[in-house]
Each structure stands twice: as structure tokens, then as C-alpha cells.
Write a protein that holds these residues in place. Structure first.
Motif, PDB file in Angstrom:
ATOM      1  N   GLN A 117     -35.979 -45.816  15.133  1.00 14.82           N
ATOM      2  CA  GLN A 117     -35.579 -46.090  16.511  1.00 14.82           C
ATOM      3  C   GLN A 117     -36.777 -46.351  17.419  1.00 14.82           C
ATOM      4  O   GLN A 117     -36.692 -47.113  18.369  1.00 14.82           O
ATOM      5  CB  GLN A 117     -34.771 -44.910  17.058  1.00 14.82           C
ATOM      6  N   GLY A 118     -37.875 -45.746  17.126  1.00 13.51           N
ATOM      7  CA  GLY A 118     -38.998 -45.838  18.071  1.00 13.51           C
ATOM      8  C   GLY A 118     -39.939 -46.995  17.825  1.00 13.51           C
ATOM      9  O   GLY A 118     -40.882 -47.197  18.579  1.00 13.51           O
ATOM     10  N   LEU A 119     -39.669 -47.729  16.764  1.00 11.04           N
ATOM     11  CA  LEU A 119     -40.661 -48.753  16.396  1.00 11.04           C
ATOM     12  C   LEU A 119     -40.776 -49.828  17.473  1.00 11.04           C
ATOM     13  O   LEU A 119     -41.865 -50.130  17.936  1.00 11.04           O
ATOM     14  CB  LEU A 119     -40.277 -49.413  15.061  1.00 11.04           C
ATOM     15  N   VAL A 120     -39.631 -50.377  17.856  1.00 10.17           N
ATOM     16  CA  VAL A 120     -39.663 -51.429  18.868  1.00 10.17           C
ATOM     17  C   VAL A 120     -39.119 -50.859  20.156  1.00 10.17           C
ATOM     18  O   VAL A 120     -38.008 -50.335  20.206  1.00 10.17           O
ATOM     19  CB  VAL A 120     -38.833 -52.647  18.417  1.00 10.17           C
ATOM     20  N   HIS A 121     -39.950 -50.975  21.185  1.00  5.84           N
ATOM     21  CA  HIS A 121     -39.550 -50.422  22.465  1.00  5.84           C
ATOM     22  C   HIS A 121     -39.002 -51.483  23.405  1.00  5.84           C
ATOM     23  O   HIS A 121     -38.066 -51.260  24.155  1.00  5.84           O
ATOM     24  CB  HIS A 121     -40.763 -49.723  23.101  1.00  5.84           C
ATOM     25  N   ASP A 122     -39.609 -52.616  23.315  1.00  7.22           N
ATOM     26  CA  ASP A 122     -39.173 -53.679  24.224  1.00  7.22           C
ATOM     27  C   ASP A 122     -39.207 -55.035  23.505  1.00  7.22           C
ATOM     28  O   ASP A 122     -39.866 -55.210  22.491  1.00  7.22           O
ATOM     29  CB  ASP A 122     -40.092 -53.716  25.458  1.00  7.22           C
ATOM     30  N   SER A 181     -42.605 -55.399  21.525  1.00  3.53           N
ATOM     31  CA  SER A 181     -43.695 -54.501  21.935  1.00  3.53           C
ATOM     32  C   SER A 181     -43.304 -53.052  21.615  1.00  3.53           C
ATOM     33  O   SER A 181     -42.114 -52.697  21.621  1.00  3.53           O
ATOM     34  CB  SER A 181     -44.000 -54.662  23.429  1.00  3.53           C
ATOM     35  N   ASP A 182     -44.309 -52.277  21.338  1.00  2.00           N
ATOM     36  CA  ASP A 182     -44.055 -50.872  20.965  1.00  2.00           C
ATOM     37  C   ASP A 182     -44.012 -49.992  22.216  1.00  2.00           C
ATOM     38  O   ASP A 182     -44.004 -50.505  23.335  1.00  2.00           O
ATOM     39  CB  ASP A 182     -45.124 -50.392  19.982  1.00  2.00           C
ATOM     40  N   GLY A 183     -43.996 -48.693  21.972  1.00  2.00           N
ATOM     41  CA  GLY A 183     -43.869 -47.720  23.060  1.00  2.00           C
ATOM     42  C   GLY A 183     -44.969 -47.835  24.098  1.00  2.00           C
ATOM     43  O   GLY A 183     -44.745 -47.613  25.277  1.00  2.00           O
ATOM     44  N   GLU A 184     -46.179 -48.181  23.647  1.00  2.00           N
ATOM     45  CA  GLU A 184     -47.280 -48.274  24.611  1.00  2.00           C
ATOM     46  C   GLU A 184     -47.321 -49.628  25.300  1.00  2.00           C
ATOM     47  O   GLU A 184     -48.269 -49.939  26.016  1.00  2.00           O
ATOM     48  CB  GLU A 184     -48.632 -48.041  23.903  1.00  2.00           C
ATOM     49  N   GLY A 185     -46.343 -50.468  25.027  1.00  2.00           N
ATOM     50  CA  GLY A 185     -46.330 -51.806  25.668  1.00  2.00           C
ATOM     51  C   GLY A 185     -47.195 -52.807  24.921  1.00  2.00           C
ATOM     52  O   GLY A 185     -47.415 -53.906  25.387  1.00  2.00           O
ATOM     53  N   GLU A 186     -47.735 -52.392  23.771  1.00  2.82           N
ATOM     54  CA  GLU A 186     -48.579 -53.301  22.986  1.00  2.82           C
ATOM     55  C   GLU A 186     -47.688 -54.282  22.221  1.00  2.82           C
ATOM     56  O   GLU A 186     -46.632 -53.895  21.708  1.00  2.82           O
ATOM     57  CB  GLU A 186     -49.425 -52.495  21.973  1.00  2.82           C
ATOM     58  N   ALA A 187     -48.116 -55.531  22.107  1.00  6.80           N
ATOM     59  CA  ALA A 187     -47.336 -56.520  21.365  1.00  6.80           C
ATOM     60  C   ALA A 187     -47.319 -56.157  19.889  1.00  6.80           C
ATOM     61  O   ALA A 187     -48.324 -55.698  19.334  1.00  6.80           O
ATOM     62  CB  ALA A 187     -47.942 -57.902  21.541  1.00  6.80           C
ATOM     63  N   LEU A 188     -46.140 -56.370  19.286  1.00  9.04           N
ATOM     64  CA  LEU A 188     -45.976 -55.995  17.875  1.00  9.04           C
ATOM     65  C   LEU A 188     -45.926 -57.273  17.053  1.00  9.04           C
ATOM     66  O   LEU A 188     -45.096 -58.155  17.277  1.00  9.04           O
ATOM     67  CB  LEU A 188     -44.669 -55.210  17.737  1.00  9.04           C
ATOM     68  N   ASP A 189     -46.835 -57.372  16.099  1.00  8.93           N
ATOM     69  CA  ASP A 189     -46.850 -58.580  15.255  1.00  8.93           C
ATOM     70  C   ASP A 189     -45.711 -58.491  14.257  1.00  8.93           C
ATOM     71  O   ASP A 189     -45.598 -57.517  13.534  1.00  8.93           O
ATOM     72  CB  ASP A 189     -48.194 -58.654  14.512  1.00  8.93           C
ATOM     73  N   PRO A 190     -44.836 -59.526  14.202  1.00 11.32           N
ATOM     74  CA  PRO A 190     -43.718 -59.465  13.253  1.00 11.32           C
ATOM     75  C   PRO A 190     -44.192 -59.318  11.808  1.00 11.32           C
ATOM     76  O   PRO A 190     -43.451 -58.821  10.957  1.00 11.32           O
ATOM     77  CB  PRO A 190     -43.027 -60.815  13.442  1.00 11.32           C
ATOM     78  N   GLY A 191     -45.423 -59.737  11.548  1.00 10.92           N
ATOM     79  CA  GLY A 191     -45.980 -59.613  10.204  1.00 10.92           C
ATOM     80  C   GLY A 191     -46.080 -58.147   9.770  1.00 10.92           C
ATOM     81  O   GLY A 191     -46.121 -57.862   8.568  1.00 10.92           O
TER      82      GLY A 191
END
Lengths: 675, 126
Positions: free
Chosen positions: A538-543, A556-566
Motif C-alpha cells: 500500500q505504501g509504495l506509491v503515494h501519488d 511518486s513515493d511517500g517523500e514526493g520523490e518520482a518513482l521510476d517504473p523500472g
């Protein structure tokens, strides 16, 4: 849109006629179709697309083949290709709270080297009626020629191809949607086609096209040029006409002067005896004729002179000659009588007696002497015996010739008189040299007058032509003015159209942007919600953000960092893709059926459960699941059972490579209808 | 007879040449007939008795007299007798020559006779 029934006939691996009832019930939106690998699940997906879109259908098995080859190869291998194959799809569409029932039948067969394809669309009898709306239209179908012919356009209204590719998807390939680039196209097409942004865009393009069609400035310029050209032409024609008229007037003046000159020359010529001079030839001819006549008469006279006419000079001599001739004639006659008498006298004397013989002899001698005396000639010219006759003939000839001579002489005198007369007239003719100059001058003047008259005739002709041309140019100018006015009116109209379409376009642009933004926002929410529902972590993707320009998906994750789909696993990427499609469908309003082929590959049991529990029953009002026994197994079937309306199994016969449809799923054969 | 050939005197020939021109009569014999007739018509005896016939103009009697040969001959004989001559061939020939010469002279002398109209007019106008 709800699918009702699909019937495959000799299509691909499906032998004979195979039908699937796809009707769903409330809270039972799932049609579960089981099939092992190679049994024809994907073929079924292809069939739905093929029957609706024909050549445009994105069938997985078509590859780069031509449509015709694809159709040819789609006919069941054990079937007679000349009898062909067909797909029939029945479905209902609700438009304006009215449900319509469609039956689309696409069939094809080979005919020699060519392939013939038929599309037959039937709709319920109430189609097009504005009357009562039945909730469930009865399949009282009738053929619609209009829809059959215009199906390609009509189906775009019902279910655009772009949308269909989102609606009918292959789970095995779905994973690629997690790739930002690939996702971008899906999101873009979804937003544009499904959510109506493209309509706004299309409207703007149409307005632009309308605007561009209203081009007038060129035409207007052309009209202006035309008017200028015509005006110049008119001015030049008018100028030429003026010059010509002036020339004409000048020439008329010249002509009057030339004619006056000619008149005075004529007068002078007459005064100098020019008339007589001109008659000279005539007189010459007359004289020649008269002289000729005279010569002829003289020749006749000469001939006459050769005749007996000279005898007329010797009238007296001839008279004497006639007398002499008479004398000689009678003398000759008397001489002859005397001889005869002498002879006769001798004969008579012999007959007389002696007594009277002497007396008679004396008497007879006296008589003969007397006779002899009368025959004696004073002159003997020894004229021929016919002299008298000759003289008579001569007399006759002389009478004739004399008359003839008198006649000829008279004529000759007349002819001679005429010749004299003519000679006198000719003598009165003035010297040629004296008149010649005048005559030449007069002839020259006549020529001059004629030349001027010809010039005037040419001038008149030219003036006439110029006038005609002026009329033509004037008419053309008027026409040009008229069309210019029309163009002006139209130009104002065009200006208005352009102005308002420009306005409308900018409004639409703002509207499109707002709509897009709104859709994107809704999509972001829907996709994120779907993803969170399906995800185990549940916590992996925040936004989740979707770029409005490039339609790229950013996690993006909890810290607002962009999450690479890779960084996501294959299963997670598949879930993301499913979330994306689900989100799209949610935003679109679940109006379309979802056909999901091989939905659960690569997913672990937890995710499978999530999908089965949370997604499939809510994906749409109608969900066709094409699954293997490994994906939806007995356990999952149990969890899904309450949402399933129908179950089918595609049974493949390995001995003859044909598939047939059997009701029920592996673990509930015969129990599919259990509610 | 000695009338076989008739030869003209040179002055006669010259005069006749002119007359040929003025009258348009181109034949010697025709002019000669007119000349003879003119002379015979004159009852006076010609003064000239001898004529030298020395020109090159010569014609036969037949050519001279034409179809009226007998009558011309008769008139010549008659003239011989009238002039107190025996109408012998010699005398006839001489008479012809003399009268021809005189007649040609008459032709040239009468101005009206120098044209064919005048010539014919002298016999036909009356």
C-alpha cells in the motif's frame, strides 16, 4: 454498450457454428470463458474486433498480412473456402435512454482467386422511432441497408476504434502499458477519444478548415486587377476612337477639297475640247469603218470596170455596128435565096415550052438582077454570123451593170461624204499634247478622290469596330464591378465568419484545456485509487501525476520523490497497467464492455485475489474474461462465482484441430446457471 | 492576124502606171479597154498616125478584149472603114495602136477619169 451474443461460423479453429450467450445480469457482470493455450481465446477477441471494424480491426493474428489474406486464412482449414466463414455479433446500445438492438453479421468466402466479403447489419424494428422506449428491445430485427453500407462510420459513433483497443485488451501484452512512453499513448487516446477532448480538438480543426476555405483576398485582388485592366482598356479604346473620329473628319475635309479640285479640272478639260478629244478614238473608229466601206465599194467598182461598161462610151458606134450587122445578115440571107432561085428558075425553064421560054427567061433574069442588087453591100466587115446576138447579150449586160454602177456610185459617194465629215470632225479635235496634261491631272485627281474615299470607308470600318469593342469593354467592366461588389459583400461575410470562428476556436481551446485538465485530474484520482485497491504494497506509491502535454504517467513515493517504473516488478507493472485501464473506464463511466484476455499472468496469488475480488466484478457493466485453468483456478472461481453470469469452456480437439464451445467452466460443468 | 500581141508605147505605159495608182484598177487590159472606147467614141480622126510601141507592156488580143473580142474587132473594122481605110488586118492593128495611144492620153487628161468613180460615173451617172 452490452454484448448479447456472438456466433462464429468456420472462423479460425472454430468448426461449424459456435455461439456464446454473453448476456449479463445485475451484479453478475462477468462472462467467464475458459480455454487452454491454443484453444482460441485470442481468436475470440479477434472475432469481436473483426466483426465490428473489418479491415481496421487490430487483430493479434493478422500481423503484417493484407486484409484479404487474413480473411482467407481465417476460414477454418477443414471447411470449403468457397462457402466461407462468418461472425455474427449481437449487442445493445443505449442512446438517449433508449436501448437499440443490433445484429452485425460479417461473412466472406472465396470466389476463384478473389475474396468476397459481406456486411449485414440488422437493427430492431423500433430503431429510429422517437416513440416509447422499451427497456429491453426485443430482437424483432430487420435489415438496414443504410447502416450496412455506412457501418464503418456508424461504428465509430458507437465505439471508436481507439476506445475499443482499450476496452478489448490482451493481458499478456498489458504489461507494456506500464512503460511511461506506451502508457502515454494509451492515456492520450483515452483522454482524447473516450473523454471527448478529441471532439473539441476536431471542432477547432473544422473551424480552421472553414476559416481557410473562406479565402477571398486573392480573388478580390484578381477582381480589382481585372477592373483596372478593363478600365485601362476602355480608356485606350476611347482614345483610339477619338483619334479615329478626328482622322475621319480630317479626311472628309480632304475629300471635299479633292472633289472641288476634280470639278474645276473637269470644267477646264471640257473647255479645252476634252470631250471631243475623248471622242477621238470613237471618231477614228467610225472613220476607219467608213473608209473601209469606201474601199470595199471601190473594189466593187474596179471589178465592175473590168466588165463591158466601156461599150457605153461607144453608143453611136455600137448603133451603127448593129445596123451593119443587120445589113450583112440580110445580105447573106438574100444571097442564099438567089442561089436557090437560080436553080429553081433553070428547073422551071426546062419545063416550059420553047415558045415562052425566052420571055420567061428574061423576066426571071430581071427578077434575079433586082434581087441581086438588093443583096449588094456598101461595106462588108465580115462580121460573124451571130454578131447581132452578141450585141443583144451585150446590151442586156450593160443595162445590168449600169444599174449596179449607179447604185455603187451612190453608196461610194455617201461613204466618201461620211469620211470627209469624220475627217472634218477629227480635224476639230484639239492637239493631244494640249489636253494631255489636263487629262492626266484629271485622272490623277479622280484616283486621289477614290483613294480618299477608300480611306474614309476604312476609317468608318475602324470606328465601327472600336465602338463595338468599347461596348464590349464597358459591359465587361460592368460585370467586373458587379462581381467586385458581390466579392465585397462576401468579404464582409467572410470577415465575420473568420472573426467568429477565431473567437470560437479560442473558446474551444480554453474549453479543451479545461476539459483535459478536468479529465486528467479525474483520471489521476481514478488510476491512483484503482492501483491502491489492487496493490499489495500500500505504501509504495503515494501519488500519481499525469502530464497534460505529454500524457506521461509519473509515480511518486511517500517523500514526493518520482518513482521510476523500472523499479516496479513485472507483476506490479501489470497491475499498474490494469489500474490505468480501470481508471480510464471509471472516468468514462463503465459504459463499455471490457474484454480481458489472459488477465492474471505473472501475478502472485495475492494480486490474483485482489483482481478477482476488487477488479473484475467492478471493471465494467460487462466483463468478458478469457482465462486458462491456471489463471482462474478452482479457488479463484469460487471467489468469482457470485459475479459470473455465464461460463464457457473452449474445448480443443487435438485430433482434428477444431475448437468447440461448451457451457460451463472446468469445475462447474452443468452448474453455471446456479445463481 | 497581127493583133496577136498588143504592145504599148512608153508614154502610154507611164500614164497608165499613174492611172493604175489613182483608180485602183490594177489590170493594164481593163484600163486599155476604157482608153480604146474613149478614143473610138471620138469621131475625129487621130492626129498621130504612127505610134512607137516601145514599152515592155505587152498583152495578147484575147487578154485585151476578153469575152467581147468579136465586138471590139467589129468596132475597129468599122472605124477603119469610117476613116477611109480598108479593114485589113494591118489597118485594124494600126488603128488599134493609134486609138489606144489617143485613148490613154484622154484618160489622163480628164481629171474626173483619174478615179474609178469618175471613170464609171462618165458612163453610168446619166
Amino acid at each position: 454498450m452490452l454484448l448479447r451474443k456472438i456466433t462464429l461460423e468456420e472462423f479460425g479453429a472454430y468448426r461449424g457454428k459456435q455461439s456464446l450467450d454473453l448476456t449479463v445480469k445485475k451484479n453478475k457482470p462477468i462472462i467467464l470463458i475458459g480455454g487452454l493455450n491454443g484453444c482460441g481465446k485470442t481468436t475470440l477477441l479477434d472475432a469481436i474486433q473483426l466483426v465490428l471494424y473489418g479491415p481496421r480491426a487490430r487483430c493479434s493474428s493478422r500481423g503484417n498480412k493484407s486484409y484479404e489474406t487474413f480473411l482467407r486464412e481465417s476460414i477454418n482449414r477443414q471447411h470449403d473456402p468457397t462457402r466461407g466463414a462468418s461472425i455474427t455479433l449481437e449487442f445493445t446500445v443505449t442512446v438517449d435512454a433508449k436501448e437499440h438492438y443490433y445484429k452485425v453479421d460479417r461473412s466472406w468466402h472465396t470466389s476463384g482467386k478473389s475474396l468476397k466479403e459481406f456486411l449485414n447489419v440488422q437493427v430492431d424494428e423500433n430503431y429510429g422511432d422517437k416513440g416509447q422506449a422499451t427497456r429491453r428491445a426485443q430482437p424483432g430485427l430487420k435489415y438496414s441497408r443504410h447502416l450496412s453500407q455506412g457501418w464503418a462510420d456508424h461504428v465509430e459513433d458507437l465505439l471508436p476504434l481507439e476506445v475499443a483497443s482499450l476496452s478489448f485488451f490482451d493481458g499478456e501484452k498489458i504489461e507494456s502499458l506500464a512503460d511511461p512512453e506506451r502508457a502515454a499513448t494509451v492515456i492520450e487516446s483515452a483522454v482524447h477519444s473516450l473523454l471527448g477532448v478529441s471532439t473539441v480538438e476536431q471542432l477547432r480543426t473544422d473551424l480552421l478548415a472553414l476559416q481557410r476555405r473562406q479565402k477571398l483576398s486573392d480573388e478580390e485582388q484578381h477582381l480589382m486587377d481585372n477592373i483596372h485592366a478593363q478600365e485601362q482598356e476602355l480608356a485606350s479604346v476611347q482614345e483610339k476612337l477619338d483619334v479615329a473620329a478626328q482622322e475621319r473628319a480630317d479626311r472628309a475635309k480632304t475629300l471635299r477639297k479633292a472633289e472641288r479640285d476634280l470639278g474645276s479640272l473637269e470644267d477646264e478639260f471640257k473647255k479645252e475640247g476634252g470631250g471631243l478629244f475623248e471622242r477621238r478614238v470613237e471618231l477614228d473608229a467610225e472613220r476607219k469603218q467608213a473608209a473601209g466601206q469606201l474601199a470595199d465599194l471601190r473594189i466593187s467598182l474596179v471589178q465592175l470596170a473590168a466588165g463591158p461598161l466601156p461599150f457605153l462610151l461607144m453608143g453611136t458606134q455600137l448603133k451603127e455596128l448593129r445596123k451593119q450587122a443587120k445589113h450583112e445578115h440580110s445580105a447573106a440571107a438574100a444571097g442564099q435565096v438567089l442561089d436557090v432561085l437560080t436553080e429553081r428558075d433553070e428547073w422551071l425553064l426546062k419545063l416550059l415550052p420553047e415558045s415562052v421560054r425566052n420571055e420567061v427567061t428574061e423576066k426571071l433574069d430581071q427578077d434575079r438582077a433586082k434581087r441581086s442588087k438588093s443583096t449588094a453591100l456598101k461595106v462588108n466587115l465580115g462580121l460573124p454570123h451571130d454578131a447581132l446576138a452578141q450585141i443583144s447579150v451585150l446590151d442586156e449586160g450593160l443595162v445590168r451593170d449600169k444599174a449596179r454602177a449607179a447604185q455603187l456610185l451612190e453608196q461610194a459617194a455617201a461613204a466618201s461624204e461620211e469620211v470627209d465629215q469624220l475627217d472634218r470632225q477629227l480635224a476639230g479635235v484639239p492637239e493631244q499634247s494640249k489636253v494631255e496634261a489636263l487629262q492626266d491631272a484629271r485622272d490623277e485627281q479622280i484616283q486621289k478622290v477614290v483613294r480618299i474615299q477608300e480611306s474614309i470607308a476604312r476609317d468608318d470600318q475602324r470606328i465601327l469596330e472600336l465602338k463595338r469593342r468599347r461596348e464590349n469593354v464597358t459591359a465587361a467592366l460592368e460585370r467586373a464591378h458587379k462581381s467586385f461588389v458581390q466579392a465585397k459583400v462576401k468579404a464582409e461575410e467572410v470577415e465575420r465568419i473568420i472573426k467568429y470562428s477565431e473567437k470560437a476556436r479560442s473558446t474551444l481551446e480554453r474549453f479543451g484545456e479545461a476539459l483535459l485538465q478536468r479529465h486528467i485530474n479525474r483520471l489521476e484520482v481514478a488510476v491512483l485509487q484503482s492501483f491502491k485497491e489492487l496493490m499489495r504494497k500500500q505504501g509504495l506509491v503515494h501519488d500519481l501525476r499525469i502530464d497534460t502535454d505529454k500524457f506521461t504517467l509519473t509515480l511518486s513515493d511517500g517523500e514526493g520523490e518520482a518513482l521510476d517504473p523500472g523499479r516496479l516488478s513485472a507483476g506490479e507493472r501489470q497491475l499498474l497497467a490494469v489500474s490505468l485501464l480501470w481508471g480510464v473506464m471509471k472516468v468514462a463511466g463503465n459504459r463499455l464492455p471490457s474484454v480481458i484476455d489472459t488477465p492474471l499472468g505473472r501475478l502472485d496469488s495475492r494480486h490474483r485475489e485482489h483482481l478477482v475480488d476488487r477488479y473484475f466484478p467492478h471493471a465494467s457493466e460487462q466483463v468478458l474474461l478469457l482465462s486458462t485453468d491456471e489463471e482462474i483456478d478452482e479457488y479463484l472461481l469460487g471467489r468469482l462465482k457470485n459475479s459470473v453470469a455465464h461460463t464457457y469452456t473452449l474445448v480443443h480437439d487435438d485430433s482434428n484441430f477444431t475448437t468447440s464451445v461448451v457451457e460451463g467452466y472446468w469445475w462447474n460443468v452443468g452448474a453455471q446457471n446456479v445463481a | 492576124m497581127s493583133l496577136e500581141n498588143i504592145r504599148l508605147a512608153t508614154p502610154s505605159k507611164d500614164r497608165l502606171s499613174r492611172l493604175k495608182h489613182t483608180t485602183g484598177i490594177t489590170q493594164w487590159n481593163v484600163l486599155c479597154r476604157w482608153a480604146l472606147a474613149l478614143s473610138l467614141a471620138d469621131a475625129s480622126t487621130p492626129l498621130v498616125k504612127e505610134v512607137v510601141t516601145d514599152s515592155n507592156v505587152e498583152m495578147s488580143w484575147k487578154t485585151f478584149a476578153g469575152q467581147h473580142g468579136d465586138l471590139y474587132l467589129a468596132l475597129l473594122k468599122q472605124r477603119c472603114v469610117a476613116d477611109g481605110l480598108e479593114p485589113t488586118d494591118e489597118n485594124v492593128s494600126k488603128t488599134l495602136t493609134v486609138h489606144l495611144a489617143r485613148g490613154i492620153g484622154y484618160l489622163g487628161a480628164h481629171k474626173e477619169m483619174t478615179t474609178v468613180e469618175g471613170l464609171i460615173g462618165s458612163v453610168a451617172a446619166a
